[in-house]
Design a protein around this motif. Structure first.
Motif, PDB file in Angstrom:
ATOM      1  N   PRO A   5     -68.381 -67.891  88.894  1.00 45.52           N
ATOM      2  CA  PRO A   5     -67.244 -67.106  88.412  1.00 45.52           C
ATOM      3  C   PRO A   5     -66.304 -66.704  89.555  1.00 45.52           C
ATOM      4  CG  PRO A   5     -69.275 -66.346  87.408  1.00 45.52           C
ATOM      5  CD  PRO A   5     -69.673 -67.334  88.466  1.00 45.52           C
ATOM      6  N   LEU A   6     -65.028 -66.887  89.328  1.00 42.88           N
ATOM      7  CA  LEU A   6     -63.950 -66.480  90.245  1.00 42.88           C
ATOM      8  C   LEU A   6     -63.944 -67.232  91.581  1.00 42.88           C
ATOM      9  CD1 LEU A   6     -63.938 -62.603  89.707  1.00 42.88           C
ATOM     10  CD2 LEU A   6     -62.747 -64.377  88.407  1.00 42.88           C
ATOM     11  N   ALA A   7     -64.800 -68.250  91.730  1.00 38.75           N
ATOM     12  CA  ALA A   7     -64.852 -68.954  93.011  1.00 38.75           C
ATOM     13  C   ALA A   7     -63.532 -69.637  93.335  1.00 38.75           C
ATOM     14  CB  ALA A   7     -65.992 -69.977  93.005  1.00 38.75           C
ATOM     15  N   ALA A   8     -62.928 -70.270  92.337  1.00 43.63           N
ATOM     16  CA  ALA A   8     -61.651 -70.946  92.582  1.00 43.63           C
ATOM     17  C   ALA A   8     -60.559 -69.944  92.901  1.00 43.63           C
ATOM     18  CB  ALA A   8     -61.269 -71.782  91.358  1.00 43.63           C
ATOM     19  N   ARG A   9     -60.546 -68.819  92.179  1.00 45.01           N
ATOM     20  CA  ARG A   9     -59.533 -67.792  92.444  1.00 45.01           C
ATOM     21  C   ARG A   9     -59.675 -67.252  93.865  1.00 45.01           C
ATOM     22  NH1 ARG A   9     -59.102 -62.400  88.788  1.00 45.01           N
ATOM     23  NH2 ARG A   9     -59.415 -63.967  87.138  1.00 45.01           N
ATOM     24  N   ARG A  10     -60.912 -67.006  94.285  1.00 47.64           N
ATOM     25  CA  ARG A  10     -61.141 -66.488  95.640  1.00 47.64           C
ATOM     26  C   ARG A  10     -60.666 -67.480  96.687  1.00 47.64           C
ATOM     27  NH1 ARG A  10     -65.979 -64.359  93.387  1.00 47.64           N
ATOM     28  NH2 ARG A  10     -67.127 -66.233  94.001  1.00 47.64           N
ATOM     29  N   CYS A  11     -60.938 -68.764  96.470  1.00 49.05           N
ATOM     30  CA  CYS A  11     -60.487 -69.781  97.420  1.00 49.05           C
ATOM     31  C   CYS A  11     -58.971 -69.795  97.514  1.00 49.05           C
ATOM     32  CB  CYS A  11     -61.014 -71.148  97.003  1.00 49.05           C
ATOM     33  SG  CYS A  11     -60.587 -72.482  98.158  1.00 49.05           S
ATOM     34  N   TRP A  12     -58.316 -69.744  96.376  1.00 46.79           N
ATOM     35  CA  TRP A  12     -56.860 -69.800  96.368  1.00 46.79           C
ATOM     36  C   TRP A  12     -56.256 -68.609  97.109  1.00 46.79           C
ATOM     37  CZ3 TRP A  12     -52.454 -67.314  94.618  1.00 46.79           C
ATOM     38  CH2 TRP A  12     -51.292 -68.100  94.576  1.00 46.79           C
ATOM     39  N   HIS A  13     -56.774 -67.400  96.820  1.00 42.36           N
ATOM     40  CA  HIS A  13     -56.208 -66.196  97.440  1.00 42.36           C
ATOM     41  C   HIS A  13     -56.596 -66.058  98.912  1.00 42.36           C
ATOM     42  CE1 HIS A  13     -54.215 -64.351  94.042  1.00 42.36           C
ATOM     43  NE2 HIS A  13     -55.263 -64.585  93.288  1.00 42.36           N
ATOM     44  N   ALA A  14     -57.800 -66.470  99.264  1.00 43.75           N
ATOM     45  CA  ALA A  14     -58.286 -66.254 100.626  1.00 43.75           C
ATOM     46  C   ALA A  14     -57.966 -67.386 101.581  1.00 43.75           C
ATOM     47  CB  ALA A  14     -59.809 -66.036 100.606  1.00 43.75           C
ATOM     48  N   ASP A  32     -47.208 -73.046  89.000  1.00 44.29           N
ATOM     49  CA  ASP A  32     -46.595 -73.521  87.759  1.00 44.29           C
ATOM     50  C   ASP A  32     -47.403 -73.080  86.544  1.00 44.29           C
ATOM     51  OD1 ASP A  32     -44.457 -74.828  89.000  1.00 44.29           O
ATOM     52  OD2 ASP A  32     -45.501 -76.742  89.126  1.00 44.29           O
ATOM     53  N   GLY A  33     -48.734 -73.148  86.637  1.00 44.13           N
ATOM     54  CA  GLY A  33     -49.564 -72.677  85.538  1.00 44.13           C
ATOM     55  C   GLY A  33     -49.451 -71.178  85.339  1.00 44.13           C
ATOM     56  N   HIS A  34     -49.308 -70.455  86.444  1.00 47.52           N
ATOM     57  CA  HIS A  34     -49.163 -68.997  86.380  1.00 47.52           C
ATOM     58  C   HIS A  34     -47.912 -68.593  85.600  1.00 47.52           C
ATOM     59  CE1 HIS A  34     -49.896 -64.894  87.629  1.00 47.52           C
ATOM     60  NE2 HIS A  34     -48.709 -64.810  88.185  1.00 47.52           N
ATOM     61  N   LEU A  35     -46.850 -69.375  85.732  1.00 48.11           N
ATOM     62  CA  LEU A  35     -45.623 -69.062  84.996  1.00 48.11           C
ATOM     63  C   LEU A  35     -45.844 -69.181  83.494  1.00 48.11           C
ATOM     64  CD1 LEU A  35     -42.816 -70.686  87.157  1.00 48.11           C
ATOM     65  CD2 LEU A  35     -44.100 -68.568  87.496  1.00 48.11           C
ATOM     66  N   ALA A  36     -46.603 -70.179  83.082  1.00 50.17           N
ATOM     67  CA  ALA A  36     -46.943 -70.299  81.660  1.00 50.17           C
ATOM     68  C   ALA A  36     -47.743 -69.084  81.201  1.00 50.17           C
ATOM     69  CB  ALA A  36     -47.731 -71.581  81.420  1.00 50.17           C
ATOM     70  N   ALA A  37     -48.668 -68.631  82.041  1.00 49.15           N
ATOM     71  CA  ALA A  37     -49.466 -67.455  81.703  1.00 49.15           C
ATOM     72  C   ALA A  37     -48.601 -66.195  81.630  1.00 49.15           C
ATOM     73  CB  ALA A  37     -50.588 -67.283  82.727  1.00 49.15           C
ATOM     74  N   LEU A  38     -47.607 -66.099  82.510  1.00 49.55           N
ATOM     75  CA  LEU A  38     -46.697 -64.948  82.466  1.00 49.55           C
ATOM     76  C   LEU A  38     -45.914 -64.915  81.157  1.00 49.55           C
ATOM     77  CD1 LEU A  38     -45.302 -64.932  86.119  1.00 49.55           C
ATOM     78  CD2 LEU A  38     -46.655 -63.122  85.051  1.00 49.55           C
ATOM     79  N   LEU A  39     -45.465 -66.077  80.718  1.00 44.18           N
ATOM     80  CA  LEU A  39     -44.740 -66.138  79.449  1.00 44.18           C
ATOM     81  C   LEU A  39     -45.637 -65.696  78.301  1.00 44.18           C
ATOM     82  CD1 LEU A  39     -42.801 -69.499  79.861  1.00 44.18           C
ATOM     83  CD2 LEU A  39     -41.827 -67.193  79.901  1.00 44.18           C
ATOM     84  N   LEU A  40     -46.882 -66.155  78.294  1.00 48.50           N
ATOM     85  CA  LEU A  40     -47.821 -65.758  77.246  1.00 48.50           C
ATOM     86  C   LEU A  40     -48.116 -64.260  77.299  1.00 48.50           C
ATOM     87  CD1 LEU A  40     -50.382 -68.701  77.296  1.00 48.50           C
ATOM     88  CD2 LEU A  40     -48.794 -68.122  75.455  1.00 48.50           C
ATOM     89  N   ALA A  41     -48.127 -63.706  78.497  1.00 48.75           N
ATOM     90  CA  ALA A  41     -48.384 -62.276  78.658  1.00 48.75           C
ATOM     91  C   ALA A  41     -47.169 -61.428  78.303  1.00 48.75           C
ATOM     92  CB  ALA A  41     -48.812 -61.981  80.095  1.00 48.75           C
ATOM     93  N   ASP A  70     -56.140 -66.496  82.533  1.00 51.24           N
ATOM     94  CA  ASP A  70     -55.398 -67.625  81.969  1.00 51.24           C
ATOM     95  C   ASP A  70     -54.951 -68.579  83.070  1.00 51.24           C
ATOM     96  OD1 ASP A  70     -55.676 -66.778  79.354  1.00 51.24           O
ATOM     97  OD2 ASP A  70     -53.720 -65.772  79.281  1.00 51.24           O
ATOM     98  N   THR A  71     -54.509 -68.008  84.183  1.00 47.83           N
ATOM     99  CA  THR A  71     -54.096 -68.844  85.316  1.00 47.83           C
ATOM    100  C   THR A  71     -55.275 -69.635  85.864  1.00 47.83           C
ATOM    101  OG1 THR A  71     -52.379 -67.219  85.890  1.00 47.83           O
ATOM    102  CG2 THR A  71     -52.970 -68.825  87.574  1.00 47.83           C
ATOM    103  N   ASP A  72     -56.432 -68.983  85.981  1.00 44.09           N
ATOM    104  CA  ASP A  72     -57.642 -69.686  86.431  1.00 44.09           C
ATOM    105  C   ASP A  72     -57.951 -70.870  85.524  1.00 44.09           C
ATOM    106  OD1 ASP A  72     -58.000 -67.818  88.457  1.00 44.09           O
ATOM    107  OD2 ASP A  72     -59.526 -66.680  87.376  1.00 44.09           O
ATOM    108  N   ARG A  73     -57.870 -70.635  84.217  1.00 48.97           N
ATOM    109  CA  ARG A  73     -58.210 -71.686  83.259  1.00 48.97           C
ATOM    110  C   ARG A  73     -57.253 -72.873  83.393  1.00 48.97           C
ATOM    111  NH1 ARG A  73     -56.156 -72.255  78.329  1.00 48.97           N
ATOM    112  NH2 ARG A  73     -55.360 -70.114  78.337  1.00 48.97           N
ATOM    113  N   LEU A  74     -55.959 -72.591  83.551  1.00 44.59           N
ATOM    114  CA  LEU A  74     -54.971 -73.652  83.673  1.00 44.59           C
ATOM    115  C   LEU A  74     -55.070 -74.393  85.009  1.00 44.59           C
ATOM    116  CD1 LEU A  74     -51.923 -71.739  82.146  1.00 44.59           C
ATOM    117  CD2 LEU A  74     -53.158 -73.646  81.096  1.00 44.59           C
ATOM    118  N   ASP A  75     -55.707 -73.752  85.974  1.00 45.94           N
ATOM    119  CA  ASP A  75     -55.772 -74.317  87.329  1.00 45.94           C
ATOM    120  C   ASP A  75     -57.189 -74.752  87.697  1.00 45.94           C
ATOM    121  OD1 ASP A  75     -54.505 -74.942  89.842  1.00 45.94           O
ATOM    122  OD2 ASP A  75     -55.424 -73.150  90.710  1.00 45.94           O
TER     123      ASP A  75
END
Length: 287
Positions: A5-14, A166-175, A242-247
């Motif tokens: 869980p959250l491993a990809a997110r941590r890699c991206w941010h760190a 780019d995926g985050h922008l789709a998530a922002l629109l949904l939010a 949502d961003t994690d899922r799209l990415d």
């Protein structure tokens, strides 16, 4: 997903996003574009990030960047392309990346086996990126891959950064978060850009920021002090999920062991870059 869980997110941010972003605040990018006759920092920022899309107009840049004020973009685009070509901008950015990484990390680190390994891992992750509905990623994916390991790594972080973005922008629109609301709610987490920089680099006025905060209070996302409410925290977490899922695809392709190794290698490089002063001290936070 088969990753922790959250491993990809941590890699991206760190490891991924900050390594890519070192160029945005470097004296090297300023120097390279000044040599081409472009001295305005906003124009430099807009030109070097959008150049992969070609000499597009302000509308395309505003759409792809999402959270820039359109009149700020229109002040510089497409006028910047009357002074330089996108090809010149891309070449200047790559030279700036080279100089920035060498200054922050040192030649010994830049030329180390660890950087080459990180570059191989990051490029392997990009094999599972997709172009559809991802304009900034797709434009950068058409660029040639540099030969030097540190520039291959920077190129790979650029691809992974724009793919997630780019995926985050789709998530922002949904939010249901408009550009300013997205920025204000992110700042409220304590991890977003300082309001000073939202005005300098994104072009928003204090009135814009205040109006967005009022809208978020009206929706129960911010409290009277401008902090995230419980609902606001949930909105931001759903957005990230949502961003994690799209990415997810690039990191699933890399696998748990490869992802952990990329996080370790890239994270160590980021720590060294930050320690060397890669970012302004007042860039992040509530202000």
């Amino acid at each position: 997903m088969t990753l922790p869980p959250l491993a990809a997110r941590r890699c991206w941010h760190a490891a991924i996003n900050p390594l890519h972003a070192t160029v945005y605040f470097s004296p090297e990018i300023t120097k390279e574009f000044a040599g081409l006759g472009i001295s305005d920092r906003v124009a430099v920022n807009l030109a070097h990030r959008s150049a992969a899309m070609g000499a597009v107009g302000a509308g395309a840049v505003t759409a792809a960047f999402y959270n820039y004020r359109h009149d700020l973009v229109a002040r510089h685009v497409p006028a910047v392309w009357d002074a330089i070509t996108p090809e010149q901008a891309l070449a200047a950015r790559l030279r700036a990346a080279d100089g920035t990484l060498r200054r922050l990390l040192g030649d010994e680190t830049v030329e180390s086996p660890e950087v080459a390994e990180a570059a191989d891992l990051a490029m392997r992750a990009t094999e599972a990126c997709t172009r559809h509905a991802r304009p900034l990623y797709a434009a950068h994916a058409d660029l040639p891959v540099p030969q030097e390991p540190h520039l291959r790594l920077w190129h790979a972080t650029t691809l992974l950064r724009e793919h997630r973005g780019d995926g985050h922008l789709a998530a922002l629109l949904l939010a249901g978060l408009d550009p300013v609301e997205a920025l204000i709610s992110h700042t409220a987490t304590g991890k977003g850009m300082n309001p000073k920089w939202l005005k300098v680099q994104r072009g928003w006025t204090q009135d814009d920021l205040d109006a967005a905060a009022d809208r978020l209070r009206g929706r129960g996302i911010l409290d009277a002090a401008g902090d995230l409410t419980e609902e606001g925290g949930a909105v931001r977490e759903r957005l990230e999920a949502d961003t994690d899922r799209l990415d997810a695809a690039p990191y699933e392709h890399l696998g748990a062991d490869g992802l952990a190794r990329l996080t370790e290698l890239g994270g160590a490089l980021v720590v060294k870059a930050v320690t060397a002063g890669a970012f302004p001290a007042d860039l992040m936070g509530r202000g």
